[in-house]
Design a protein around this motif. Sequence first.
Motif, mmCIF file in Angstrom:
data_model
loop_
_atom_site.group_PDB
_atom_site.id
_atom_site.type_symbol
_atom_site.label_atom_id
_atom_site.label_comp_id
_atom_site.label_asym_id
_atom_site.label_seq_id
_atom_site.Cartn_x
_atom_site.Cartn_y
_atom_site.Cartn_z
ATOM 1 N N PRO A 92 7.627 36.825 58.370
ATOM 2 C CA PRO A 92 7.024 35.942 59.381
ATOM 3 C C PRO A 92 7.886 35.854 60.637
ATOM 4 O O PRO A 92 9.118 35.928 60.585
ATOM 5 C CB PRO A 92 6.955 34.593 58.658
ATOM 6 C CG PRO A 92 8.041 34.659 57.631
ATOM 7 C CD PRO A 92 8.103 36.092 57.189
ATOM 8 N N ASP A 93 7.224 35.701 61.772
ATOM 9 C CA ASP A 93 7.935 35.528 63.033
ATOM 10 C C ASP A 93 8.463 34.110 63.214
ATOM 11 O O ASP A 93 9.383 33.878 64.001
ATOM 12 C CB ASP A 93 7.011 35.868 64.212
ATOM 13 C CG ASP A 93 6.651 37.345 64.243
ATOM 14 O OD1 ASP A 93 7.378 38.139 63.606
ATOM 15 O OD2 ASP A 93 5.648 37.700 64.884
ATOM 16 N N LEU A 94 7.869 33.166 62.488
ATOM 17 C CA LEU A 94 8.249 31.760 62.651
ATOM 18 C C LEU A 94 8.011 31.040 61.339
ATOM 19 O O LEU A 94 7.038 31.323 60.630
ATOM 20 C CB LEU A 94 7.418 31.113 63.776
ATOM 21 C CG LEU A 94 7.678 29.641 64.085
ATOM 22 C CD1 LEU A 94 9.049 29.465 64.721
ATOM 23 C CD2 LEU A 94 6.590 29.087 64.998
ATOM 24 N N THR A 95 8.906 30.118 61.018
ATOM 25 C CA THR A 95 8.758 29.291 59.818
ATOM 26 C C THR A 95 8.619 27.840 60.242
ATOM 27 O O THR A 95 9.465 27.302 60.970
ATOM 28 C CB THR A 95 9.959 29.443 58.872
ATOM 29 O OG1 THR A 95 10.036 30.809 58.443
ATOM 30 C CG2 THR A 95 9.811 28.554 57.656
ATOM 31 N N THR A 110 12.308 25.610 61.471
ATOM 32 C CA THR A 110 13.585 25.935 60.833
ATOM 33 C C THR A 110 14.317 27.084 61.516
ATOM 34 O O THR A 110 15.499 27.290 61.253
ATOM 35 C CB THR A 110 13.355 26.292 59.354
ATOM 36 O OG1 THR A 110 12.456 27.400 59.264
ATOM 37 C CG2 THR A 110 12.755 25.101 58.612
ATOM 38 N N ASP A 111 13.640 27.839 62.377
ATOM 39 C CA ASP A 111 14.301 28.930 63.093
ATOM 40 C C ASP A 111 15.080 28.440 64.313
ATOM 41 O O ASP A 111 15.798 29.220 64.930
ATOM 42 C CB ASP A 111 13.277 29.973 63.535
ATOM 43 C CG ASP A 111 12.559 30.599 62.345
ATOM 44 O OD1 ASP A 111 13.232 31.292 61.562
ATOM 45 O OD2 ASP A 111 11.345 30.383 62.198
ATOM 46 N N PRO A 148 2.573 36.116 62.789
ATOM 47 C CA PRO A 148 2.550 35.591 61.417
ATOM 48 C C PRO A 148 3.464 34.380 61.280
ATOM 49 O O PRO A 148 4.643 34.421 61.609
ATOM 50 C CB PRO A 148 3.039 36.772 60.568
ATOM 51 C CG PRO A 148 3.772 37.661 61.528
ATOM 52 C CD PRO A 148 3.152 37.469 62.868
ATOM 53 N N ILE A 149 2.897 33.293 60.787
ATOM 54 C CA ILE A 149 3.613 32.020 60.647
ATOM 55 C C ILE A 149 3.683 31.669 59.167
ATOM 56 O O ILE A 149 2.672 31.706 58.461
ATOM 57 C CB ILE A 149 2.914 30.885 61.411
ATOM 58 C CG1 ILE A 149 2.587 31.308 62.846
ATOM 59 C CG2 ILE A 149 3.757 29.632 61.384
ATOM 60 C CD1 ILE A 149 3.775 31.587 63.706
ATOM 61 N N ARG A 150 4.885 31.340 58.702
ATOM 62 C CA ARG A 150 5.039 30.815 57.348
ATOM 63 C C ARG A 150 5.121 29.293 57.426
ATOM 64 O O ARG A 150 5.924 28.746 58.184
ATOM 65 C CB ARG A 150 6.297 31.374 56.685
ATOM 66 C CG ARG A 150 6.584 30.748 55.316
ATOM 67 C CD ARG A 150 7.714 31.449 54.612
ATOM 68 N NE ARG A 150 8.915 31.510 55.437
ATOM 69 C CZ ARG A 150 9.957 32.291 55.176
ATOM 70 N NH1 ARG A 150 9.922 33.094 54.128
ATOM 71 N NH2 ARG A 150 11.012 32.290 55.964
#
Length: 227
Positions: A92-95, A110-111, A148-150
Amino acid sequence: MANHLQLGFQDASSPIMEELIEFHDHALMVALTICSLVLYLLTLMLMEKLSTNTVDAQEIELIWTILPAIVLVLLALPSLQILYMMDEINEPDLTLKAIGHQWYWTYEYTDFADLTFDSYMTPTAELPPGHFRLLEVDHRVIIPMESPIRVIVTAGDVLHSWAVPSLGVKTDAIPGRLNQTSLITTRPGIFYGQCSEICGANHSFMPIVVESTPLTHFEHWSLLLSS
């Protein structure tokens, strides 16, 4: 978001939701075919004189045993495919971490070093003109479009559920447990959701607002909020 007297789903804004709507239509067509066939046979039995030659009809028994099995396979295969797609999370690009409380949400990116905020429902008396009552919040979740996002979902007190229908996302928030899901928005926009688990007296007053923006706008917003 949904409109008054709307009978179908909200417009899909993610690939998963598009697949879910397609499977829903596929399953309805199968059900419609079965109901039409059964109605035709019932009408035929009422209108025609019954024959006594079907007492030992092995061919018919074979057909009505194999045919339902084929129908179940036609429903199970696309369903399993969608289930695996919903569980798949690749780089993922971002969490984003969503924490449910009574009765608001806390979000942590969280990033980033220090990017966290609480999201409360905007009271009706403070609602700007043109905004939706019981659905608008004071701080929206901002995510980059086509990335993509987690989403990691948990709760701090009781059971909650983080659900955004137009994105095809619904994940339970359980105290002491981390659940995760993924999403990709295919277009910019504002998507509304609500807690989908009865969590107390104000369960109806903890909405979710996700705003999808281009990557450059998201970077600008994150820099402003972090500073």
